[in-house]
Design a protein around this motif. Structure first.
Motif, PDB file in Angstrom:
ATOM      1  N   LEU A 165       2.070   1.653  10.040  1.00  0.00           N
ATOM      2  CA  LEU A 165       3.071   2.109   9.073  1.00  0.00           C
ATOM      3  C   LEU A 165       3.004   1.293   7.778  1.00  0.00           C
ATOM      4  O   LEU A 165       3.140   1.848   6.680  1.00  0.00           O
ATOM      5  CB  LEU A 165       4.471   2.015   9.694  1.00  0.00           C
ATOM      6  CG  LEU A 165       4.841   3.110  10.702  1.00  0.00           C
ATOM      7  CD1 LEU A 165       6.200   2.816  11.324  1.00  0.00           C
ATOM      8  CD2 LEU A 165       4.859   4.482  10.034  1.00  0.00           C
ATOM      9  N   ASP A 166       2.801  -0.016   7.913  1.00  0.00           N
ATOM     10  CA  ASP A 166       2.661  -0.843   6.709  1.00  0.00           C
ATOM     11  C   ASP A 166       1.486  -0.376   5.859  1.00  0.00           C
ATOM     12  O   ASP A 166       1.587  -0.285   4.623  1.00  0.00           O
ATOM     13  CB  ASP A 166       2.475  -2.314   7.098  1.00  0.00           C
ATOM     14  CG  ASP A 166       3.758  -2.933   7.639  1.00  0.00           C
ATOM     15  OD1 ASP A 166       4.841  -2.390   7.348  1.00  0.00           O
ATOM     16  OD2 ASP A 166       3.670  -3.955   8.355  1.00  0.00           O
ATOM     17  N   LEU A 167       0.368  -0.081   6.508  1.00  0.00           N
ATOM     18  CA  LEU A 167      -0.823   0.355   5.783  1.00  0.00           C
ATOM     19  C   LEU A 167      -0.593   1.689   5.090  1.00  0.00           C
ATOM     20  O   LEU A 167      -0.879   1.840   3.890  1.00  0.00           O
ATOM     21  CB  LEU A 167      -2.007   0.447   6.747  1.00  0.00           C
ATOM     22  CG  LEU A 167      -3.317   0.976   6.153  1.00  0.00           C
ATOM     23  CD1 LEU A 167      -3.907  -0.045   5.194  1.00  0.00           C
ATOM     24  CD2 LEU A 167      -4.321   1.316   7.259  1.00  0.00           C
ATOM     25  N   VAL A 168      -0.078   2.664   5.814  1.00  0.00           N
ATOM     26  CA  VAL A 168       0.101   4.010   5.255  1.00  0.00           C
ATOM     27  C   VAL A 168       1.130   3.994   4.129  1.00  0.00           C
ATOM     28  O   VAL A 168       0.942   4.638   3.085  1.00  0.00           O
ATOM     29  CB  VAL A 168       0.512   4.998   6.365  1.00  0.00           C
ATOM     30  CG1 VAL A 168       0.768   6.389   5.781  1.00  0.00           C
ATOM     31  CG2 VAL A 168      -0.574   5.078   7.429  1.00  0.00           C
ATOM     32  N   CYS A 169       2.215   3.233   4.296  1.00  0.00           N
ATOM     33  CA  CYS A 169       3.253   3.197   3.264  1.00  0.00           C
ATOM     34  C   CYS A 169       2.799   2.427   2.028  1.00  0.00           C
ATOM     35  O   CYS A 169       3.138   2.802   0.901  1.00  0.00           O
ATOM     36  CB  CYS A 169       4.521   2.564   3.835  1.00  0.00           C
ATOM     37  SG  CYS A 169       5.335   3.540   5.117  1.00  0.00           S
ATOM     38  N   PHE A 170       2.030   1.389   2.224  1.00  0.00           N
ATOM     39  CA  PHE A 170       1.591   0.597   1.077  1.00  0.00           C
ATOM     40  C   PHE A 170       0.654   1.396   0.184  1.00  0.00           C
ATOM     41  O   PHE A 170       0.763   1.355  -1.053  1.00  0.00           O
ATOM     42  CB  PHE A 170       0.897  -0.680   1.555  1.00  0.00           C
ATOM     43  CG  PHE A 170       0.491  -1.597   0.447  1.00  0.00           C
ATOM     44  CD1 PHE A 170       1.403  -2.489  -0.098  1.00  0.00           C
ATOM     45  CD2 PHE A 170      -0.800  -1.579  -0.055  1.00  0.00           C
ATOM     46  CE1 PHE A 170       1.036  -3.332  -1.134  1.00  0.00           C
ATOM     47  CE2 PHE A 170      -1.174  -2.418  -1.092  1.00  0.00           C
ATOM     48  CZ  PHE A 170      -0.252  -3.300  -1.626  1.00  0.00           C
TER      49      PHE A 170
END
Length: 670
Positions: free
Chosen positions: A188-193
């Motif tokens: 989620l951190d990767l996709v949102c960033f």
């Protein structure tokens, strides 16, 4: 190798024992009357001496210690270009434009090299560097795990393969394999960033389409690409981040934190607050990162200043209720949001700063930058702003800083802008002194921001300081730290004019040529005007004449450069400078240029030329001057002819020519 301290301790201990033993033998001789009492005192002194020796522990030095020691002995050479441009002296940039081109070319070359190294790691397997430098070694950018597993998902996340990571996550769910919550958080951190898009790999080659076409076409395509990128990186409804989040059987604070921060980062402010409401409905407690993101977005979801502050205050109250400890970025977010809260921001910003200190959180340079921005906008006069900056500088005096907030690099530029606007030279020196403490200069930002800072400082020095001090800073800053633009050089010329040091103009002109600003017509015209305005000593006039000939070469297009357009003023100034140095032949060539460039010389210039011909005893040159005046059909031709007939020893032929010109000009005037 044994530590130096150990050798020192052994030396002291051995020599102390030797000294005591020798003293005992010496005093045991009858002539000194050695007594048991003295012998006992010597033994006690020896015992005390040996017991007080403390041998230090072995010192372990880092591998960079020698390099750091050598670096501490070297200082910046103000006459040399910056160290990053010394690989090829021929290509060392001389102007701000060349500096920008060189910097971008260097960065492009590094990116291309990094792309090649990372794409072909098999050719770079040996590491000869000592100590080891990880950033110079190839990174793993290709996927090695092809099977559907959580380890393969982690690999794709670590390599920032957004699309591949999402596909692997979907395959795991379809296969019925549970994914750990920790891995889900990272996904989620990767996709949102990255806003559900694959990041552009550094140094990737351009497509053939981007390489073809002219400069105009490339420029248009670049602008279109920028517009498309801005649209693509906007948060979209029901993207993969929201889909993965909605499909989770259990959601914790970390999941909400990833989405809320991603929404704020990519402009979906209202949706971020809606997501925060869902978090509260789930009876969860937000973390400090969520509050920081929401506070920074508060000024974008409310229109009125009071409503914005009420929202910020409400978020801070909720942090206190949920016992979430604020950090530096929390208060910096508050101060940054207050910059858009109008006049009420002054009082609230001071309260925020006091609250930081009460909680034991030291403000960073970004905190003070926000304070300056608030007071500079809200102040009715510069005095209040200067007082605030003076208080800040008194508090920061002698301090050394490290970057804790991305906005830390804006403080020095903002402070120097205020000093320049308020013409406060003393305060500017305080700011510059703080820059010189430790490695604070690193917080000036990128090279372009450094150029802005030093440009403002140099302009202030030129306008407020004595010329000797101006020249001292001129030598210290240029070209090692600052590439002056046209305005900076004009400020320097004005300082020379104010202090009556125009004799330095030839030297400054050499620097103008070396810096590549000799193609700026307004700057060249100003140099000529200052040299030709007054008459100076013969030595100075000779140097001015040599400088004028150098400037003539610029207009003629020497060194393979594009020539400047001759103007009447430039022709007049150069001719006058040559005449004042008694360089009659070169001045006559300049008068011929008037005719070839369709420019008309002034009557004062022709009169000046006639006086020079009289002092040098050149009657034929005077006759030629009258003929040139007649060719321009100047009203002063008759007067020049009359003066030439009266003041020069002429031949009959010369007198006939002048008489004819005088009568012809008189008839034309009638």
């Amino acid at each position: 190798m044994a530590a130096p301290g150990r050798h020192v301790g052994h030396y002291i201990q051995r020599n102390g024992r030797f000294l005591t033993n020798n003293l005992e033998q010496l005093f045991s001789h009858r002539s000194f009357g050695w007594t048991p009492c003295l012998r006992q005192q010597a033994a006690e002194a020896h015992k005390e001496f040996t017991e007080t020796i403390v041998i230090p522990r072995k010192k372990t030095w880092s591998k960079e210690a020698v390099l750091e020691a050598l670096a501490s002995t070297a200082s910046r050479d103000p006459t040399a270009y910056n160290y990053q441009f010394q690989d090829d002296p021929y290509l060392s940039p001389r102007t701000s434009t060349e500096f920008k081109l060189y910097s971008l070319s260097q960065e492009s070359g590094r990116s291309a090299a990094k792309y090649f190294v990372n794409g072909n790691p098999k050719f770079f397997t040996k590491d000869f560097a000592e100590p080891h430098i990880p950033c110079l070694m190839p990174e793993t950018v290709s996927l090695r795990l092809e099977e559907v597993s959580e380890e393969a998902l982690k690999e794709r996340i670590s390599l920032r393969k957004v699309s591949a990571a999402v596909d692997m996550y979907d395959q795991l769910l379809q296969a019925g394999t549970a994914v750990s919550m920790e891995t889900t958080h990272e996904l989620l951190d990767l996709v949102c960033f990255y806003c559900d898009k694959d990041p552009v790999q550094e140094g990737a080659p351009q497509t053939e389409e981007a390489q073809e076409g002219g400069e105009d076409l490339k420029r248009r395509r670049f602008k279109i690409r920028q517009t498309l990128d801005s649209l693509q990186w906007t948060w979209k409804e029901n993207n993969n981040a929201e889909r993965i989040f909605s499909a989770l059987p259990e959601r914790d604070t970390r999941c909400y934190s990833a989405l809320i921060r991603g929404m704020v980062k990519h402009g979906a402010y209202a949706k971020a607050f809606s997501m925060y409401t869902d978090l509260l409905n789930e009876k969860l407690t937000a973390d400090v990162h969520i509050f920081n993101a929401l506070i920074s977005a508060a000024s974008s979801v409310r229109d009125k200043y009071a409503e914005r502050w009420d929202l910020i205050e409400d978020l801070l109250t909720q942090m206190s209720q949920h016992k979430v400890q604020p950090n530096l970025l929390t208060f910096n977010s508050v101060l940054k949001a207050l910059r858009r809260c109008g006049s009420m921001a002054k009082m609230k910003s001071i309260q925020t700063l006091n609250e930081m200190k009460a909680l034991g959180i030291d403000p960073s340079l970004a905190s003070f930058d926000h304070i300056l921005s608030i007071f500079y906008k809200a102040a009715s006069s510069g005095q209040h702003t200067t007082n605030m900056l003076d208080e800040i500088m008194s508090e920061l005096n002698g301090s050394s800083f490290t970057c804790q907030d991305p906005n830390d690099v804006m403080f020095f530029i903002s402070a120097m802008r205020i000093c320049l606007d308020t013409k406060d030279l003393e305060l500017a020196y305080k700011v510059q002194s703080l820059v010189e403490v430790g490695e604070n200069w690193r917080l000036l930002g990128d090279p372009f921001q450094q150029s802005i800072y030093y440009g403002r400082f140099f302009s202030l020095v030129c306008g407020m300081e004595h010329i000797d001090v101006v020249l001292k800073w001129y030598k210290q800053l240029i070209p090692s730290l600052y590439y002056p633009n046209i305005q900076g050089l004009k400020d320097l010329l004005q300082a020379l004019d104010t202090e009556n040091r125009l004799d330095l103009l030839p030297q400054i002109w050499k620097d103008i040529r070396s810096l590549g600003h000799d193609n700026k017509s307004d700057l060249v015209e100003e140099v000529l005007m200052l040299m030709a305005r007054e008459k100076h000593s013969p030595e100075v006039q000779e140097s001015f004449a040599a400088c004028a000939l150098s400037i003539k070469g610029v207009f003629s297009g020497d060194r393979g450069r594009t020539s400047l357009e001759w103007s009447t003023s430039s022709l007049t100034h150069i001719t006058s400078l040559l005449l004042q140095a008694n360089m009659t032949q070169q001045a006559w060539e300049m008068l011929q240029l008037f005719k070839s460039k369709n420019r008309v010389p002034s009557e004062d210039l022709l009169t000046h030329f006639l006086l020079v011909c009289q002092s040098s005893g050149s009657p034929q040159r005077a006759v030629d001057l009258v003929q040139l005046s007649a060719a321009f059909c100047l009203p002063a031709t008759a007067e020049l002819a009359k003066r030439t007939l009266a003041e020069f020893n002429l031949t009959e032929e010369q007198r006939a020519v002048l008489s004819e010109l005088e009568s012809l000009n008189a008839e034309t005037s009638d």
